[in-house]
Design a protein around this motif. Sequence first.
Motif, PDB file in Angstrom:
ATOM      1  N   ILE A  75      -6.440   2.191  -5.583  1.00 38.18           N
ATOM      2  CA  ILE A  75      -7.059   2.830  -4.413  1.00 38.18           C
ATOM      3  C   ILE A  75      -6.419   4.208  -4.201  1.00 38.18           C
ATOM      4  O   ILE A  75      -7.113   5.202  -3.958  1.00 38.18           O
ATOM      5  CB  ILE A  75      -6.890   1.950  -3.155  1.00 38.18           C
ATOM      6  CG1 ILE A  75      -7.548   0.585  -3.385  1.00 38.18           C
ATOM      7  CG2 ILE A  75      -7.508   2.620  -1.927  1.00 38.18           C
ATOM      8  CD1 ILE A  75      -7.287  -0.430  -2.293  1.00 38.18           C
ATOM      9  N   GLY A  76      -5.091   4.273  -4.347  1.00 31.28           N
ATOM     10  CA  GLY A  76      -4.360   5.532  -4.144  1.00 31.28           C
ATOM     11  C   GLY A  76      -4.815   6.612  -5.103  1.00 31.28           C
ATOM     12  O   GLY A  76      -5.062   7.755  -4.688  1.00 31.28           O
ATOM     13  N   GLN A 108       1.584   7.930  -6.398  1.00 28.90           N
ATOM     14  CA  GLN A 108       0.645   9.045  -6.606  1.00 28.90           C
ATOM     15  C   GLN A 108       1.377  10.395  -6.503  1.00 28.90           C
ATOM     16  O   GLN A 108       0.797  11.447  -6.776  1.00 28.90           O
ATOM     17  CB  GLN A 108      -0.518   8.995  -5.605  1.00 28.90           C
ATOM     18  CG  GLN A 108      -1.236   7.660  -5.531  1.00 28.90           C
ATOM     19  CD  GLN A 108      -1.506   7.027  -6.870  1.00 28.90           C
ATOM     20  OE1 GLN A 108      -1.954   7.699  -7.795  1.00 28.90           O
ATOM     21  NE2 GLN A 108      -1.204   5.741  -7.005  1.00 28.90           N
ATOM     22  N   PHE A 166     -12.305  -7.191   3.207  1.00 27.97           N
ATOM     23  CA  PHE A 166     -11.529  -6.052   2.697  1.00 27.97           C
ATOM     24  C   PHE A 166     -12.349  -5.045   1.880  1.00 27.97           C
ATOM     25  O   PHE A 166     -12.360  -3.846   2.195  1.00 27.97           O
ATOM     26  CB  PHE A 166     -10.316  -6.547   1.904  1.00 27.97           C
ATOM     27  CG  PHE A 166      -9.493  -5.449   1.333  1.00 27.97           C
ATOM     28  CD1 PHE A 166      -8.682  -4.674   2.138  1.00 27.97           C
ATOM     29  CD2 PHE A 166      -9.544  -5.146  -0.021  1.00 27.97           C
ATOM     30  CE1 PHE A 166      -7.938  -3.631   1.616  1.00 27.97           C
ATOM     31  CE2 PHE A 166      -8.806  -4.112  -0.555  1.00 27.97           C
ATOM     32  CZ  PHE A 166      -7.997  -3.355   0.269  1.00 27.97           C
ATOM     33  N   LEU A 190       0.826  -1.211   0.000  1.00 31.84           N
ATOM     34  CA  LEU A 190       0.000   0.000   0.000  1.00 31.84           C
ATOM     35  C   LEU A 190       0.858   1.258   0.000  1.00 31.84           C
ATOM     36  O   LEU A 190       0.469   2.297  -0.542  1.00 31.84           O
ATOM     37  CB  LEU A 190      -0.939  -0.012   1.210  1.00 31.84           C
ATOM     38  CG  LEU A 190      -2.181  -0.905   1.014  1.00 31.84           C
ATOM     39  CD1 LEU A 190      -2.692  -1.456   2.323  1.00 31.84           C
ATOM     40  CD2 LEU A 190      -3.278  -0.152   0.295  1.00 31.84           C
ATOM     41  N   ILE A 191       2.047   1.162   0.619  1.00 31.07           N
ATOM     42  CA  ILE A 191       2.952   2.326   0.645  1.00 31.07           C
ATOM     43  C   ILE A 191       3.449   2.607  -0.779  1.00 31.07           C
ATOM     44  O   ILE A 191       3.529   3.767  -1.201  1.00 31.07           O
ATOM     45  CB  ILE A 191       4.125   2.075   1.610  1.00 31.07           C
ATOM     46  CG1 ILE A 191       3.570   2.011   3.038  1.00 31.07           C
ATOM     47  CG2 ILE A 191       5.197   3.154   1.493  1.00 31.07           C
ATOM     48  CD1 ILE A 191       4.575   1.750   4.103  1.00 31.07           C
ATOM     49  N   ALA A 193      -3.007  -1.454  -5.117  1.00 30.05           N
ATOM     50  CA  ALA A 193      -2.959  -0.375  -4.111  1.00 30.05           C
ATOM     51  C   ALA A 193      -2.960   0.976  -4.829  1.00 30.05           C
ATOM     52  O   ALA A 193      -3.534   1.954  -4.333  1.00 30.05           O
ATOM     53  CB  ALA A 193      -1.710  -0.512  -3.244  1.00 30.05           C
ATOM     54  N   ILE A 199     -14.474   2.948   4.976  1.00 28.40           N
ATOM     55  CA  ILE A 199     -13.442   3.887   5.447  1.00 28.40           C
ATOM     56  C   ILE A 199     -13.224   5.027   4.447  1.00 28.40           C
ATOM     57  O   ILE A 199     -13.284   6.199   4.808  1.00 28.40           O
ATOM     58  CB  ILE A 199     -12.109   3.140   5.703  1.00 28.40           C
ATOM     59  CG1 ILE A 199     -12.284   2.180   6.875  1.00 28.40           C
ATOM     60  CG2 ILE A 199     -10.964   4.110   5.992  1.00 28.40           C
ATOM     61  CD1 ILE A 199     -11.158   1.199   7.047  1.00 28.40           C
ATOM     62  N   VAL A 200     -12.999   4.684   3.186  1.00 27.19           N
ATOM     63  CA  VAL A 200     -12.644   5.723   2.201  1.00 27.19           C
ATOM     64  C   VAL A 200     -13.853   6.564   1.798  1.00 27.19           C
ATOM     65  O   VAL A 200     -13.752   7.787   1.673  1.00 27.19           O
ATOM     66  CB  VAL A 200     -11.949   5.101   0.967  1.00 27.19           C
ATOM     67  CG1 VAL A 200     -11.543   6.189  -0.018  1.00 27.19           C
ATOM     68  CG2 VAL A 200     -10.727   4.292   1.383  1.00 27.19           C
ATOM     69  N   VAL A 208     -12.869  -1.145   3.062  1.00 28.14           N
ATOM     70  CA  VAL A 208     -12.326  -0.024   2.273  1.00 28.14           C
ATOM     71  C   VAL A 208     -13.451   0.927   1.865  1.00 28.14           C
ATOM     72  O   VAL A 208     -13.314   2.144   1.953  1.00 28.14           O
ATOM     73  CB  VAL A 208     -11.574  -0.533   1.021  1.00 28.14           C
ATOM     74  CG1 VAL A 208     -11.186   0.614   0.114  1.00 28.14           C
ATOM     75  CG2 VAL A 208     -10.333  -1.288   1.433  1.00 28.14           C
ATOM     76  N   PHE A 232      -9.588  13.769  -3.196  1.00 30.00           N
ATOM     77  CA  PHE A 232      -9.060  14.987  -2.568  1.00 30.00           C
ATOM     78  C   PHE A 232      -9.201  16.173  -3.534  1.00 30.00           C
ATOM     79  O   PHE A 232      -9.679  17.242  -3.159  1.00 30.00           O
ATOM     80  CB  PHE A 232      -7.586  14.774  -2.179  1.00 30.00           C
ATOM     81  CG  PHE A 232      -6.888  16.046  -1.788  1.00 30.00           C
ATOM     82  CD1 PHE A 232      -7.114  16.643  -0.563  1.00 30.00           C
ATOM     83  CD2 PHE A 232      -6.004  16.659  -2.671  1.00 30.00           C
ATOM     84  CE1 PHE A 232      -6.477  17.831  -0.223  1.00 30.00           C
ATOM     85  CE2 PHE A 232      -5.363  17.838  -2.334  1.00 30.00           C
ATOM     86  CZ  PHE A 232      -5.603  18.422  -1.100  1.00 30.00           C
ATOM     87  N   VAL A 247      -8.186   7.889  -4.171  1.00 30.35           N
ATOM     88  CA  VAL A 247      -8.114   8.788  -3.007  1.00 30.35           C
ATOM     89  C   VAL A 247      -7.609  10.171  -3.450  1.00 30.35           C
ATOM     90  O   VAL A 247      -8.164  11.202  -3.049  1.00 30.35           O
ATOM     91  CB  VAL A 247      -7.193   8.188  -1.906  1.00 30.35           C
ATOM     92  CG1 VAL A 247      -6.937   9.191  -0.793  1.00 30.35           C
ATOM     93  CG2 VAL A 247      -7.806   6.919  -1.328  1.00 30.35           C
ATOM     94  N   ALA A 248      -6.578  10.165  -4.291  1.00 29.97           N
ATOM     95  CA  ALA A 248      -6.030  11.440  -4.789  1.00 29.97           C
ATOM     96  C   ALA A 248      -7.098  12.213  -5.561  1.00 29.97           C
ATOM     97  O   ALA A 248      -7.251  13.429  -5.392  1.00 29.97           O
ATOM     98  CB  ALA A 248      -4.820  11.170  -5.687  1.00 29.97           C
ATOM     99  N   ALA A 279       0.816   4.299  -2.673  1.00 26.22           N
ATOM    100  CA  ALA A 279       0.691   5.718  -2.296  1.00 26.22           C
ATOM    101  C   ALA A 279       1.818   6.533  -2.920  1.00 26.22           C
ATOM    102  O   ALA A 279       1.596   7.639  -3.433  1.00 26.22           O
ATOM    103  CB  ALA A 279       0.720   5.854  -0.776  1.00 26.22           C
ATOM    104  N   ALA A 280       3.024   5.954  -2.907  1.00 28.64           N
ATOM    105  CA  ALA A 280       4.201   6.685  -3.397  1.00 28.64           C
ATOM    106  C   ALA A 280       4.045   7.101  -4.852  1.00 28.64           C
ATOM    107  O   ALA A 280       4.372   8.237  -5.231  1.00 28.64           O
ATOM    108  CB  ALA A 280       5.440   5.810  -3.241  1.00 28.64           C
TER     109      ALA A 280
END
Lengths: 396, 148
Positions: free
Chosen positions: A382-383, A137, A233, A130-131, A379, A240-241, A237, A390, A386-387, A134-135
Amino acid sequence: MDVGKIIKNLWEGSGYYLFGADNGWKSIVMIIIALFFLYLGIKKKFEPLLLVGIAFGMLLTNLPAGASDKLFHADWWTVQNIDYMDILRHGGLLDILYIGVKTGVYPCLIFMGVGAMTDFGPMLSRPSSLILGAAAQGGIYLVLILAAATGMYTGGEAASISIIAGADGPTAIFLTKELAPQLLPAIAVAAYSYMALIPLLQPPFMKLLTTKKERMTVMTTQRKVSKKEKVIFPILVTIIVALLLPSVAPLLGSLMFGNLLKECGVTERLSDTAQNALMNIVTLFLGISVGATAVGSTFLSEKTIVIIVLGLAGFILATICGLLIGKLLYVISKGKINPLIGSAGVSAVPMAARVSNTVGLQYNKGNYLLMHAMGPNVAGVIGSAVAAGFLLAVFK
Amino acid sequence: MQLDLIAAILNKESKLDVVDALLLALIGIAIVFIVLIALMLIVTLVGKIFDSSDAMKQKHPEWGDKIANFKAKLAFWKKSTPEEEEEVTPVDAPLAKGSCGELTLVNTSDRDAAMIMAIVADETNTPLNELRFKSIKRVDDKNMEEEK
């Protein structure tokens, strides 16, 4: 009977004559681009399911004279209040298909199919994926800064351009139709074209930023993920999201719904439809209608060219961000994580994961990274959602 | 999440300036990381709960028997008609058309086996229905490392 006049009229009514008219050269350029994309899709097999549709749509609407007028009307889609009833009554085939893009229905349906095809198991077995997701993005936000630096775009436009770096076509369309609908053709074409060109774009940077030793790293399998975890899962998700970023609930909800259909084990027929029939139909409609929007007279502008350049920069920056964090994880894990899977953090599923696998195999035959790269890859989906959530929350 | 405050600072009609973009980029990437790290922690936690529950079952097999007995009792009380109690005798399904004998899997899941077969077919450029797999055996990761 004046035969000369008849021939003259025939000639002047033909598409060949119109190539010489105003903006005719733009049609020629677009046809050349379409043919190049067809070559890449058919001969080089760069994501043919997407690229062939896009390229053919592009080819059809750039043929001058009546042929393109009967299929698609680019000017109908640039007005503030689109009259959908009029489009349904008088529109061509591609106009009607494009409604799904413009209303954001196709991106959600595509996400449902992607969810039904996605196995989150590799990500669940290695949560650090998941990291990496995220990276990658980081590319989105770096392009946002670059777009602002050009001084050409409003916030909504810059945000829509930046999302190209997410390497996620459906998310790019979803965000752009909300924030900068006038840029939808350029952004959709750039996003899907670059996604198709990932096998060409990523490997040079993967090789440049990693050492041979790093590329040869063999990754071992992690813990076995139970079925219950896979069922829980998507539900977790979604809750939460969607609570955190409600604007992205349609996209992420569709993705997770598709995945739940696959994992719950009691809706095989629905899962099968979502990942095969529905996905194929929507891909077909999306590809050809997105390609059709690239009409030379409006598409070949300074803004579009800057978008194409920024999109390319975005893909490269996202790949670099993923690789750099991949290298960091390689060090932290004491050489157990192959940094090549970092580039799969861009969310083009499964192309980016396939590229990681291919490059890994070039340096260590038998080192299959595909399943390991699928973790960051999903991941990344999902990232990027999320971006996008935002950016929607800020600019809508 | 309420991002109205940031939205209010930005004039949506005017060009985005670099300082605002930089600020947004920092907040945006922070949010992506926070959400995905939160998911990572939740996934790890859920995984640990399931793993510890499996470990408990292995450590105390009698608990498993007790649960099974309890479930059987529950099932007995739920059954209302005698027809439901009829046992179904499994019937050996015929081999699928085009298949070539049976494949023995040793410590390998169906999913892994399917993936391996697909990779072999892809690497050898041979259609899957022209390949015959007799057995797929998983070699322990530790043994592989020792062999190296």
